[in-house]
Design an enzyme around this catalytic site. Structure first.
Site, PDB file in Angstrom:
ATOM      1  N   GLY A  63       0.728  -1.258  -0.070  1.00  0.00           N
ATOM      2  CA  GLY A  63       0.136   0.098   0.156  1.00  0.00           C
ATOM      3  C   GLY A  63       0.825   1.128  -0.067  1.00  0.00           C
ATOM      4  O   GLY A  63       0.401   2.222  -0.535  1.00  0.00           O
ATOM      5  N   GLU A 118       4.642   3.809   6.257  1.00  0.00           N
ATOM      6  CA  GLU A 118       3.261   3.029   6.044  1.00  0.00           C
ATOM      7  C   GLU A 118       2.327   3.944   5.467  1.00  0.00           C
ATOM      8  O   GLU A 118       2.318   5.146   5.670  1.00  0.00           O
ATOM      9  CB  GLU A 118       2.895   2.788   7.623  1.00  0.00           C
ATOM     10  N   ASP A 119       1.440   3.457   4.607  1.00  0.00           N
ATOM     11  CA  ASP A 119       0.385   3.990   3.998  1.00  0.00           C
ATOM     12  C   ASP A 119      -0.559   4.539   4.858  1.00  0.00           C
ATOM     13  O   ASP A 119      -1.206   5.662   4.781  1.00  0.00           O
ATOM     14  CB  ASP A 119      -0.171   3.199   2.793  1.00  0.00           C
ATOM     15  N   ASP A 122      -4.613   2.298  11.205  1.00  0.00           N
ATOM     16  CA  ASP A 122      -5.867   2.396  11.808  1.00  0.00           C
ATOM     17  C   ASP A 122      -5.875   1.651  13.138  1.00  0.00           C
ATOM     18  O   ASP A 122      -5.664   2.138  14.078  1.00  0.00           O
ATOM     19  CB  ASP A 122      -6.794   1.795  10.645  1.00  0.00           C
ATOM     20  N   LYS A 150      -5.806   7.039  11.333  1.00  0.00           N
ATOM     21  CA  LYS A 150      -7.288   6.993  11.880  1.00  0.00           C
ATOM     22  C   LYS A 150      -7.229   6.916  13.391  1.00  0.00           C
ATOM     23  O   LYS A 150      -7.334   5.678  13.577  1.00  0.00           O
ATOM     24  CB  LYS A 150      -8.004   5.839  11.210  1.00  0.00           C
ATOM     25  N   ASP A 178      -5.754  -0.194  -1.346  1.00  0.00           N
ATOM     26  CA  ASP A 178      -6.765  -0.895  -2.353  1.00  0.00           C
ATOM     27  C   ASP A 178      -8.064  -1.561  -1.569  1.00  0.00           C
ATOM     28  O   ASP A 178      -8.141  -1.462  -0.487  1.00  0.00           O
ATOM     29  CB  ASP A 178      -5.913  -2.226  -2.521  1.00  0.00           C
ATOM     30  N   ARG A 184      -5.450   0.630  -6.381  1.00  0.00           N
ATOM     31  CA  ARG A 184      -4.181   1.327  -5.983  1.00  0.00           C
ATOM     32  C   ARG A 184      -3.547   2.628  -6.938  1.00  0.00           C
ATOM     33  O   ARG A 184      -2.777   3.044  -6.453  1.00  0.00           O
ATOM     34  CB  ARG A 184      -2.924   0.187  -5.965  1.00  0.00           C
TER      35      ARG A 184
END
Length: 195
Positions: A63, A118-119, A122, A150, A178, A184
């Site tokens: 990601g 990191e993308d 959460d 998040k 994704d 993506r």
């Protein structure tokens, strides 16, 4: 010809406000220009913090590939970059089980400052697992840079060091993120409309 091109461009722009991936529909959430501005800010913070260090950057695949590429171009230095891959998602939900698909070799981190790229963070479980593992492998310091965060979804004691954009607990795609490996390549970020 110019009027025809303008009409086509406006139609294309309107159609990209919503996308469909498999059985889900998504609407435009964060335009690429906002993402790039946030990454530029993170790059400045990292440059300042790492100016006297020799960090090892670890891009977390799949990601974060767009975030990694844009961030490293903005850092524009002689930094060392490697990759790792972990997975905990199936569809739109976390499985709660972390799979190491492409782990790092322990000698890569011994005595180093490691910056994870990191993308999205959460629940935080995956990054917490990876950060603890890197410390066990001898990393002197472990930092976390995430394009998206998040806070409402966080379920463990984890605080990213560099945060691009804080977002609500929405399922999103695009800019590397994704839905079942689709979506993506979109330059903008879209949030789910029907779940």
């Amino acid at each position: 010809m110019n009027l025809l091109y303008l009409c086509f461009f406006n139609l294309l722009e309107r159609s990209m406000k919503r996308i469909r991936l498999k059985d889900k529909e998504f609407e435009l959430f964060i335009p690429e220009k906002e993402v790039l501005a946030a990454i530029e800010r993170i790059a400045g913070e990292i440059k300042e913090d790492m100016k006297d260090k020799n960090p090892l950057f670890v891009g977390v695949l799949n990601g974060a590939f767009m975030f990694i590429a844009d961030l490293m171009r903005m850092l524009d230095g002689s930094y060392e970059l490697t990759f790792a891959r972990y997975s905990s998602y199936k569809g739109t939900a976390s499985t709660g089980t972390i799979q190491e698909i492409l782990p790092l070799h322990p000698t890569d981190v011994e005595g180093r400052t490691v910056v994870l790229l990191e993308d999205i963070v959460d629940s935080g479980f995956t990054m917490s697992y990876v950060m603890n593992k890197l410390r066990e492998q001898g990393a002197a310091e472990v930092k976390l840079a995430t394009m998206l965060f998040k806070p409402a979804a966080l379920k463990c004691d984890l605080k990213p060091d560099y945060i691009g954009i804080k977002i609500p607990n929405e399922f999103i795609v695009g800019y590397g993120l994704d839905y079942d490996e689709m979506g993506r390549a979109y330059r903008d970020i879209y949030k789910i409309v029907n779940n």
